[in-house]
Enzyme design. Structure first.
Site, PDB file in Angstrom:
ATOM      1  N   SER A  64       0.825  -1.203   0.000  1.00 48.99           N
ATOM      2  CA  SER A  64       0.000   0.000   0.000  1.00 48.99           C
ATOM      3  C   SER A  64       0.860   1.253   0.000  1.00 48.99           C
ATOM      4  CB  SER A  64      -0.922   0.017   1.219  1.00 48.99           C
ATOM      5  OG  SER A  64      -1.774  -1.095   1.228  1.00 48.99           O
TER       6      SER A  64
HETATM    7  N1  SAH Z   1      -0.834  -4.185   3.920  1.00 59.92           N
HETATM    8  C1  SAH Z   1      -0.294  -4.780   2.729  1.00 59.92           C
HETATM    9  C2  SAH Z   1      -1.311  -4.656   1.599  1.00 59.92           C
HETATM   10  C3  SAH Z   1      -1.155  -5.680   0.564  1.00 59.92           C
HETATM   11  S1  SAH Z   1      -2.366  -5.630  -0.707  1.00 59.92           S
HETATM   12  C4  SAH Z   1       1.009  -4.123   2.339  1.00 59.92           C
HETATM   13  O1  SAH Z   1       1.120  -2.912   2.528  1.00 59.92           O
HETATM   14  O2  SAH Z   1       1.895  -4.786   1.827  1.00 59.92           O
HETATM   15  C5  SAH Z   1      -3.695  -6.561  -0.025  1.00 59.92           C
HETATM   16  C6  SAH Z   1      -3.393  -7.981   0.406  1.00 59.92           C
HETATM   17  O3  SAH Z   1      -4.631  -8.583   0.791  1.00 59.92           O
HETATM   18  C7  SAH Z   1      -2.786  -8.860  -0.674  1.00 59.92           C
HETATM   19  O4  SAH Z   1      -1.601  -9.413  -0.180  1.00 59.92           O
HETATM   20  C8  SAH Z   1      -3.865  -9.932  -0.914  1.00 59.92           C
HETATM   21  O5  SAH Z   1      -3.328 -11.194  -1.244  1.00 59.92           O
HETATM   22  C9  SAH Z   1      -4.582  -9.958   0.427  1.00 59.92           C
HETATM   23  N2  SAH Z   1      -5.950 -10.465   0.375  1.00 59.92           N
HETATM   24  C10 SAH Z   1      -6.872 -10.328  -0.620  1.00 59.92           C
HETATM   25  N3  SAH Z   1      -8.026 -10.943  -0.295  1.00 59.92           N
HETATM   26  C11 SAH Z   1      -7.838 -11.503   0.937  1.00 59.92           C
HETATM   27  C12 SAH Z   1      -8.662 -12.304   1.805  1.00 59.92           C
HETATM   28  N4  SAH Z   1      -9.903 -12.667   1.487  1.00 59.92           N
HETATM   29  N5  SAH Z   1      -8.126 -12.700   2.996  1.00 59.92           N
HETATM   30  C13 SAH Z   1      -6.853 -12.355   3.351  1.00 59.92           C
HETATM   31  N6  SAH Z   1      -6.025 -11.620   2.562  1.00 59.92           N
HETATM   32  C14 SAH Z   1      -6.514 -11.202   1.376  1.00 59.92           C
END
Ligand code: SAH
Length: 213
Positions: A64
């Protein structure tokens, strides 16, 4: 894994940029200045790590944007000892910020490659959540509920009921809701049945995926 004074200088500049955009929580800014974001990003993008931008990580996911991470953290006003559920571990950068603020973090990731990678990587930096969970964030984590705060870092098409019910009374859920674009939405649990809802502006996240039926 290397951190240098150049990186530290770039982080200080990033913290200043975030301050100008409205991040005033001193603890959050301190964490931004401390955590080596370039180590959370594929080395081919490392030069861009301290711009206020989202970047690709593994498995077509993104880390993010720093402003978004800071905004979500500030909005949840994290206290040391808060018990937090994070949905979407991703690179672990948001997890590290929460841990730096003294929270006890349970973090769920549904993408196995990222789950493996981040659960090995974060402890190397000294960031150790209470638990890394490989699973579906739509279900939350019933066995560890209630939580003081729940943070969702992927765009949810709707608000999953289990997340609301796993908040303690007085607890907060912060979740970006929407398909193309998302509205950052804060729920505060007033009583066992009542929630207060606040809409805090538009953001853009990768989708929160549902398990295939
Ligand atoms: N906070 C993280 C954001 C990553 S993007 C960072 O800054 O790196 C969002 C993440 O949510 C991705 O890694 C994706 O695989 C995960 N995600 C998507 N759907 C999900 C679900 N149903 N349960 C858990 N994680 C999920």
């Amino acid at each position: 894994m290397k951190d240098t004074s150049k990186h530290q200088g770039l982080r200080k500049q990033l913290a200043d940029v975030l301050k100008k955009k409205g991040i005033i929580d001193k603890q959050v800014l301190k964490a931004i200045k401390l955590i080596p974001r370039h180590l959370f990003i594929d080395s081919s993008f490392a030069d861009h790590a301290y711009q206020d931008k989202a970047f690709p990580i593994a498995a077509e996911q993104t880390i993010s944007q720093p402003y978004t991470v800071a905004f979500q953290t500030q909005t949840l006003s994290i206290n040391s000892g808060d018990k937090i559920l994070e949905i979407g571990t991703g690179s672990g950068y948001q997890t590290a910020i929460l841990l730096e603020l003294g929270a006890l973090v349970y973090t769920i990731e549904r993408q196995h490659e990222l789950f493996k990678k981040t659960s090995l990587f974060l402890p190397k930096l000294g960031y150790i959540p209470k638990k890394f969970i490989f699973g579906d964030g739509y279900k939350g984590l019933k066995e560890k509920a209630p939580f003081d705060k729940i943070i969702v870092t992927a765009g949810a098409p709707f608000v999953p009921k289990p997340l609301l019910s796993q908040l303690r009374v007085g607890g907060k859920l912060l979740i970006p809701v929407g398909d193309e674009k998302q509205v950052m939405t804060l729920f505060i649990r007033k009583t066992s049945k009542e929630f207060e809802k606040h809409e805090l502006g538009d953001f853009s996240f990768v989708p929160m995926l549902q398990e295939k039926a």
